[in-house]
Motif scaffolding. Structure first.
Motif, PDB file in Angstrom:
ATOM      1  N   VAL A  92       1.092  -1.434  -0.131  1.00  0.00           N
ATOM      2  CA  VAL A  92       0.011  -0.310  -0.321  1.00  0.00           C
ATOM      3  C   VAL A  92       0.478   1.336  -0.278  1.00  0.00           C
ATOM      4  O   VAL A  92       0.502   1.858  -0.711  1.00  0.00           O
ATOM      5  CB  VAL A  92      -0.823  -0.022   1.156  1.00  0.00           C
ATOM      6  CG1 VAL A  92      -1.496   1.382   1.195  1.00  0.00           C
ATOM      7  CG2 VAL A  92      -1.901  -0.832   0.963  1.00  0.00           C
ATOM      8  N   LEU A 142       6.912  13.253   2.629  1.00  0.00           N
ATOM      9  CA  LEU A 142       6.082  13.690   2.903  1.00  0.00           C
ATOM     10  C   LEU A 142       4.506  14.360   3.626  1.00  0.00           C
ATOM     11  O   LEU A 142       4.339  14.826   3.687  1.00  0.00           O
ATOM     12  CB  LEU A 142       5.474  12.968   1.380  1.00  0.00           C
ATOM     13  CG  LEU A 142       5.638  13.964  -0.403  1.00  0.00           C
ATOM     14  CD1 LEU A 142       4.873  12.800  -1.340  1.00  0.00           C
ATOM     15  CD2 LEU A 142       4.737  15.006  -0.105  1.00  0.00           C
ATOM     16  N   LEU A 153      -3.965   8.600   8.244  1.00  0.00           N
ATOM     17  CA  LEU A 153      -4.300   8.539   6.776  1.00  0.00           C
ATOM     18  C   LEU A 153      -3.729   9.232   6.214  1.00  0.00           C
ATOM     19  O   LEU A 153      -3.413   8.909   5.064  1.00  0.00           O
ATOM     20  CB  LEU A 153      -5.523  10.069   7.476  1.00  0.00           C
ATOM     21  CG  LEU A 153      -6.596   9.542   6.124  1.00  0.00           C
ATOM     22  CD1 LEU A 153      -7.365   8.508   5.766  1.00  0.00           C
ATOM     23  CD2 LEU A 153      -7.483  11.126   6.111  1.00  0.00           C
ATOM     24  N   LYS A 154      -2.744   9.980   6.282  1.00  0.00           N
ATOM     25  CA  LYS A 154      -1.961  10.813   4.872  1.00  0.00           C
ATOM     26  C   LYS A 154      -1.234   9.935   4.805  1.00  0.00           C
ATOM     27  O   LYS A 154      -0.579   9.970   3.716  1.00  0.00           O
ATOM     28  CB  LYS A 154      -1.215  12.476   6.137  1.00  0.00           C
ATOM     29  CG  LYS A 154      -2.554  12.950   6.186  1.00  0.00           C
ATOM     30  CD  LYS A 154      -2.529  14.106   4.856  1.00  0.00           C
ATOM     31  CE  LYS A 154      -4.110  15.316   5.000  1.00  0.00           C
ATOM     32  NZ  LYS A 154      -3.217  16.253   5.081  1.00  0.00           N
ATOM     33  N   ILE A 156      -1.333   6.507   4.776  1.00  0.00           N
ATOM     34  CA  ILE A 156      -2.160   6.051   3.735  1.00  0.00           C
ATOM     35  C   ILE A 156      -1.649   6.532   2.579  1.00  0.00           C
ATOM     36  O   ILE A 156      -2.034   6.216   1.340  1.00  0.00           O
ATOM     37  CB  ILE A 156      -3.510   5.567   4.286  1.00  0.00           C
ATOM     38  CG1 ILE A 156      -2.747   5.042   5.857  1.00  0.00           C
ATOM     39  CG2 ILE A 156      -3.902   4.875   3.579  1.00  0.00           C
ATOM     40  CD1 ILE A 156      -4.213   4.163   6.151  1.00  0.00           C
ATOM     41  N   LEU A 157      -2.973   7.725   2.328  1.00  0.00           N
ATOM     42  CA  LEU A 157      -2.655   8.478   1.183  1.00  0.00           C
ATOM     43  C   LEU A 157      -1.888   9.187   0.462  1.00  0.00           C
ATOM     44  O   LEU A 157      -1.887   8.313  -0.488  1.00  0.00           O
ATOM     45  CB  LEU A 157      -3.820   9.845   1.189  1.00  0.00           C
ATOM     46  CG  LEU A 157      -4.892   9.420   2.405  1.00  0.00           C
ATOM     47  CD1 LEU A 157      -5.786  10.824   2.392  1.00  0.00           C
ATOM     48  CD2 LEU A 157      -5.842   8.594   1.347  1.00  0.00           C
ATOM     49  N   TYR A 158      -0.298   9.462   0.364  1.00  0.00           N
ATOM     50  CA  TYR A 158       0.975   9.420  -0.131  1.00  0.00           C
ATOM     51  C   TYR A 158       0.902   8.451  -0.581  1.00  0.00           C
ATOM     52  O   TYR A 158       1.684   7.905  -1.454  1.00  0.00           O
ATOM     53  CB  TYR A 158       2.113  10.521   1.471  1.00  0.00           C
ATOM     54  CG  TYR A 158       0.946  11.687   1.170  1.00  0.00           C
ATOM     55  CD1 TYR A 158       1.115  12.970   0.263  1.00  0.00           C
ATOM     56  CD2 TYR A 158       1.506  12.306   2.271  1.00  0.00           C
ATOM     57  CE1 TYR A 158       0.551  13.821   0.748  1.00  0.00           C
ATOM     58  CE2 TYR A 158       1.368  13.115   3.039  1.00  0.00           C
ATOM     59  CZ  TYR A 158       0.480  14.323   2.180  1.00  0.00           C
ATOM     60  OH  TYR A 158       0.793  15.852   2.008  1.00  0.00           O
ATOM     61  N   ILE A 160      -0.786   5.046  -1.389  1.00  0.00           N
ATOM     62  CA  ILE A 160      -1.597   5.425  -2.422  1.00  0.00           C
ATOM     63  C   ILE A 160      -0.730   5.659  -3.981  1.00  0.00           C
ATOM     64  O   ILE A 160      -0.967   5.608  -4.703  1.00  0.00           O
ATOM     65  CB  ILE A 160      -2.787   5.027  -1.964  1.00  0.00           C
ATOM     66  CG1 ILE A 160      -3.193   3.797  -0.738  1.00  0.00           C
ATOM     67  CG2 ILE A 160      -3.712   4.781  -3.255  1.00  0.00           C
ATOM     68  CD1 ILE A 160      -4.883   3.494  -0.091  1.00  0.00           C
ATOM     69  N   ALA A 161      -1.291   7.389  -3.276  1.00  0.00           N
ATOM     70  CA  ALA A 161      -0.531   7.750  -4.470  1.00  0.00           C
ATOM     71  C   ALA A 161       0.428   7.079  -5.022  1.00  0.00           C
ATOM     72  O   ALA A 161       0.325   7.600  -6.464  1.00  0.00           O
ATOM     73  CB  ALA A 161      -0.435   9.318  -3.712  1.00  0.00           C
ATOM     74  N   LEU A 162       1.488   7.233  -4.454  1.00  0.00           N
ATOM     75  CA  LEU A 162       2.844   7.228  -5.039  1.00  0.00           C
ATOM     76  C   LEU A 162       2.702   6.065  -5.661  1.00  0.00           C
ATOM     77  O   LEU A 162       3.434   5.703  -6.160  1.00  0.00           O
ATOM     78  CB  LEU A 162       4.285   7.516  -3.917  1.00  0.00           C
ATOM     79  CG  LEU A 162       4.360   8.648  -3.765  1.00  0.00           C
ATOM     80  CD1 LEU A 162       5.269   9.118  -2.000  1.00  0.00           C
ATOM     81  CD2 LEU A 162       5.059   9.736  -4.740  1.00  0.00           C
ATOM     82  N   ALA A 163       2.412   5.181  -5.239  1.00  0.00           N
ATOM     83  CA  ALA A 163       2.110   3.681  -5.092  1.00  0.00           C
ATOM     84  C   ALA A 163       1.147   3.490  -7.034  1.00  0.00           C
ATOM     85  O   ALA A 163       2.405   2.936  -7.791  1.00  0.00           O
ATOM     86  CB  ALA A 163       1.429   2.420  -4.807  1.00  0.00           C
ATOM     87  N   ALA A 164       0.331   4.229  -7.288  1.00  0.00           N
ATOM     88  CA  ALA A 164       0.316   4.463  -8.694  1.00  0.00           C
ATOM     89  C   ALA A 164       1.055   5.412  -9.087  1.00  0.00           C
ATOM     90  O   ALA A 164       1.409   4.161 -10.609  1.00  0.00           O
ATOM     91  CB  ALA A 164      -0.941   5.382  -8.655  1.00  0.00           C
ATOM     92  N   LEU A 165       1.592   6.113  -8.373  1.00  0.00           N
ATOM     93  CA  LEU A 165       2.525   6.646 -10.170  1.00  0.00           C
ATOM     94  C   LEU A 165       3.966   5.493 -10.213  1.00  0.00           C
ATOM     95  O   LEU A 165       4.192   6.009 -11.005  1.00  0.00           O
ATOM     96  CB  LEU A 165       3.745   8.051  -8.914  1.00  0.00           C
ATOM     97  CG  LEU A 165       4.236   8.614 -10.082  1.00  0.00           C
ATOM     98  CD1 LEU A 165       4.152   9.539 -10.460  1.00  0.00           C
ATOM     99  CD2 LEU A 165       5.130   9.734  -8.786  1.00  0.00           C
TER     100      LEU A 165
END
Lengths: 340, 280, 329
Positions: A92, A142, A153-154, A156-158, A160-165
């Motif tokens: 994640v 970040l 929460l942040k 996790i969100l960072y 997930i975003a970087l995983a997608a990148l």
């Protein structure tokens, strides 16, 4: 004292399972070896042929599965504590995909016109570690730059975003890079312990050994993280430092394991859940139980991958998902019932 | 022990740009029960968080027990000041005993299990809060009042001479609320511990506090011994309600009786938050 | 608001026209016009059989994903909800792969139906998981559940493809997430789904406005929260399913489009009705632009459109996170 004994009693069955599975996994292969011959070969009393098969072919693979499983599971347990969410796992946070970027970039940069590598393939794990560390560091940076209140929460969100990148970068690199290398990269991405050498075992083993003292010293901190941030801080925990430190340990463990066995998923997610149910997350020895469970899962997946469709060998990563994910869903549903 | 618990000098604080404290100067005596009172959003909880280092002030300086807040290490501060926040949270499968043991974090050695002192402090905290029988229960199996007492036990196990409580009576029925404040009174008198408590109920403050700080719109409206601060005049000006303070037979302190909104002028703007929302 | 919508419409038209011209070779307006009017020759063939279909599919897909993202964000009160991140694409991909490898599905209709079924199943799975872990309102839990389910389904897909290598060849084009080389017949599936989704969400617009309050308040003013939420989620899944069936897995469009749409409106809280129109247009516009970009940036090759979107979408997501201090937990 009592607590120690009861923790040990709970650890014994898992240890037993891992040992039995180790014997079985060492025996299973293109030529089956009964356990007595395996034990004899392990003890140096077997036939020459048996010893060669066991020591150079099968044991490195088994040992690598055990060590990588333990590392991934520990990383998952640490992450779940850091972000206070039982659904977190190394993949994640973009660490696994970061390692993939490292590997694909390595294959792309060091291929010559004839698609041969210009440097030794032994540098590949280093590339994976660099990629994982870069993306892990990015998540940490970040998150620590963020002055907001809901830090878990942040993170996790960072992540997930970087995983997608990272996934997008891998896709781009595979398509832009030499076609021949693409298949090699894809094999690595699915995750497999098939190509294990003693060097890999040594590297992952040393990585784990380096982490163990840290975990022992930080065990109270790891436990204290289950409290809400304010209560944890009031009890004397330096929350920011603890989060960054354990996040870094988790990145390191994931990078080490992923570099040598590829992107084996779900172990970091499922192993802590299983250990929580059979051991209890607040009993001493929880992390040990998590590590053993992880070892068991990866070893079992690799063994199954070898025997399910011989002579074809499935990647262990596919199997951990097939075994781990339904188990995970079952645990979720069961957890819900016990809460209601 | 220095005789000031905390001293704030021109402290300002905000949440996401919305100001909560405005240049507050405050000196709090040690060894007393101090109540922070005031309307909703007046800054009393923020002041408590700033004093405990949980919220970074935008300006000003904070001293705790004679030392600047920034000079404390987390663990040293935790050994000096414990705090129970407004909505603490822990996994529901944690047992009461384990939760209370977590209060010992700042005291425990990095090696080995809990020491004899750790165990003694936990047992004592469980005894005082009457939670000893429920030690093995998971938090999920507790009632609201029991849960709150478990957290109080954890805070007490921290063995700090100064304890901050942020609306500790929130989830308690009236009997348990009195019980908790009686316990505070007992600990303050018998062990000379200091308490700073955010309280909504002015009568509770009147009954238990030695010292009251009244907040209004991020500033301090009044600060001093309880009976000097909680007067009819000050209460009606800060809360915008009419009230009488009258003695009852057999009680040491008087009680406050109110019957609603003040009829006087200049107080409508200080009505409750809900009212204001509708008006704008 | 009306002016914004008209401006978006014009931008979309311009993008569509440009999309017909742009590519490996840029055509003059005359060539394109002649081709559309039934001209012949290689150039006309490229315009009518390659660029026109991919542009049309891009418009429909983008609009579907934009609206789907908006619905998911409204229903979950989670500004980061998005069909791609929540595993819907992965569900579609798995069912299509399963259909092709196990049942030998070959027809377009078959692939479409499989994608729709998979997308619906994945949506149901993700939301029941996040609800069962007590996180229906918790953005982190919903996202993690989506991520986990997506990873799970993707590894199933990978395993199927490993076993059956011929299927890999058939499906690779579809699994890459792009608007190029898609049979135009897919529009027969995508357009009706988009229409159903658009009409349905207009009918749900008023209750969705109320759903911005907390559940209890929404209930107390007479909204049947459960039914509205289920209906909106169903529509979102259908829309996403249509897009998956046409283009394969496309990430981030559903996230980016509604956010940009919200930025365009002045003043606080535009109504859901306005947001629906703007998200549809914005989604279509971004999709066409991303498709053009994918054709141009690595010419003569073609970059995967989904990767282009991610490279744009991720920095935006991070910016969004950084700016948003008070993100509700």
């Amino acid at each position: 004292m009592m607590a120690g004994v009861s923790a040990l009693v709970r650890l014994l069955p898992v240890m037993l399972l891992v040992s039995v599975l180790t014997l079985a996994a060492t025996g299973i292969g293109s030529s089956f070896m009964p356990p007595d011959r395996v034990v004899a070969a392990l003890a140096g009393q077997g036939s020459r042929m048996d010893e060669v098969i066991v020591w150079t072919l099968r044991l490195p693979r088994v040992a690598l599965a055990i060590l990588a499983g333990a590392a991934l599971a520990l990383a998952g347990a640490l992450l779940q504590r850091v972000v206070r969410n039982p659904m977190a796992s190394p993949s994640v946070l973009g660490i696994t995909d970061g390692a993939a970027v490292g590997v694909v970039l390595f294959l792309w940069l060091f291929s010559d016109q004839a698609n041969n590598l210009t440097v030794s393939i032994h540098w590949q794990p280093l590339a994976a570690i660099a990629g994982a560390a870069a993306f892990g560091a990015l998540v940490i940076a970040l998150a620590s730059l963020d002055r907001g209140s809901s830090k878990p929460l942040k993170i996790i969100l960072y992540g997930i975003a970087l995983a997608a990148l990272a996934k997008a970068a891998v896709t781009l690199l595979i398509i832009l890079g030499p076609v021949y290398r693409a298949s090699q990269a894809l094999t690595w991405l699915t995750g497999s312990v098939g190509a294990a050498h003693w060097q890999d075992v040594l590297a992952v083993g040393l990585g784990l050994a380096a982490v163990i003292p840290v975990l022992l010293l930080q065990r109270l901190t790891i436990r204290q993280l289950v409290l809400d941030p304010q209560s944890a801080a009031v009890s004397g925990l330096s929350l920011d430092r603890a989060q960054v430190c354990l996040l870094a340990v988790a990145v390191f463990l994931t990078a080490m394991a992923t570099a040598h066995v590829g992107a084996i998923g779900f172990v970091g997610l499922v192993a802590p859940h299983v250990a929580r149910i059979f051991h209890g997350q607040f009993r001493s020895g929880y992390l040990f139980s998590v590590a053993l469970t992880g070892s068991f899962l990866v070893l079992a997946a690799d063994t199954l991958a070898r025997i399910i469709a011989p002579p074809l060998e499935l990647p262990a990563g596919a199997l951990t998902a097939l075994v781990g994910a339904p188990l995970f869903l079952y645990l979720l549903v069961k957890g819900r019932q016990s809460h209601a | 022990m220095p005789d000031t618990l905390a001293s704030l000098d021109r402290v300002s604080a905000a949440y996401d740009g919305a100001p909560a404290l405005n240049e507050v100067c405050l000196d709090l005596p040690d060894g007393r029960i101090i109540a922070f009172c005031g309307p909703n959003g007046s800054g009393k909880s923020t002041a408590l968080k700033v004093m405990r280092g949980l919220h970074r002030p935008d300006g000003g300086t904070v001293e705790i027990a004679g030392r600047m807040l920034g000079d404390w290490t987390q663990k040293d501060l935790a050994r000096q000041v414990a705090m129970l926040s407004q909505s603490p949270d822990a996994p529901s499968d944690l047992s009461v005993g384990d939760l209370v043991l977590m209060g010992r974090f700042a005291h425990r050695s990095r090696f080995g299990g809990p020491s004899a002192a750790d165990r003694a402090a936990c047992d004592r905290a469980l005894d005082i809060t009457e939670m000893a029988d429920l030690k093995g229960r998971a938090l999920a199996q507790l009632s609201g009042g029991q849960l709150q007492r478990a957290w109080v036990a954890m805070t007490l196990a921290q063995d700090a001479p100064r304890i901050f409580l942020d609306e500790p009576t929130n989830h308690l029925d009236i009997a348990h609320a009195f019980e908790l404040l009686d316990l505070v009174m007992h600990l303050s008198r018998s062990e000379n511990r200091s308490f700073v408590i955010v309280l909504h109920d002015l009568n509770m403050a009147m009954r238990y506090a030695d010292h009251v700080v009244l907040f209004e719109k991020g500033r301090i409206a009044a600060n001093g011994p309880t009976t000097e601060v909680l007067t009819e005049e000050i209460i009606s000006s800060v809360f915008g309600i009419d009230c009488r303070i009258m003695p009852l037979d057999g009680l040491e302190r008087p009680v406050i009786v109110s019957w609603g909104k003040a009829s006087g002028v200049g107080v409508s703007g200080q009505a409750s938050g809900k009212m204001r929302k509708i008006c704008t | 608001m009306r002016r914004t919508a008209i401006a978006l419409c014009l931008a979309l038209c311009a993008a569509v026209v440009f999309s017909l011209h742009a590519g490996l070779t840029f055509y003059t307006p005359q060539t394109v016009f002649a081709a559309l009017m039934g001209g012949e020759g290689a150039d006309a063939l490229i315009v009518t059989t390659l660029r026109l279909p991919r542009t049309a599919i891009g418009v429909v897909c983008g609009a579907s994903l934009g609206l789907s993202g908006l619905l998911m964000q409204s229903v979950t009160r989670n500004p980061l909800a998005e069909p791609g991140l929540l595993g819907v694409n992965a569900g579609g991909a798995l069912f299509v792969t399963f259909g092709v490898t196990v049942f030998g599905v070959a027809s377009l209709a078959g692939i479409g139906v499989a994608a729709v079924m998979g997308a619906l199943a994945a949506t149901a799975l993700v939301f029941s998981i996040s609800a069962s872990t007590g996180g229906a309102g918790n953005p982190a839990t919903t996202l993690l559940a989506g991520f986990t389910v997506a990873a799970l389904l993707a590894s199933f897909t990978q395993t199927l493809l490993l076993i059956d290598e011929t299927a890999l060849e058939t499906l690779l084009f579809w699994l890459s997430g792009s608007f190029s080389d898609r049979p135009i017949g897919l529009l027969q599936l995508g357009v009706p789904l988009l229409l159903i989704g658009a009409v349905g969400s207009f009918l749900l617009a008023t209750p969705l406005d109320v759903l911005r309050l907390d559940d209890a308040s929404a209930r107390s003013v007479g909204v049947n929260v459960g039914v509205v939420r289920l209906a909106a989620l169903g529509l979102a899944a259908l829309l996403a399913a249509g897009a998956v069936a046409m283009a394969g897995p496309v990430l981030f469009l559903g996230l980016v489009a509604p956010h940009l749409a919200r930025r365009l409106t002045d003043g606080a809280l535009p109504s859901t009705r306005q947001l629906i129109v703007l998200s549809l247009l914005m989604g279509a516009l971004i999709a066409v632009l991303a498709d053009i970009l994918a054709r141009i940036i690595v010419a003569p090759g073609e970059a995967p459109m989904s990767a282009v979107l991610a490279l744009v979408g991720v920095p935006m997501l991070i910016h969004l996170l950084h700016r948003r201090k008070g993100l509700a937990a």
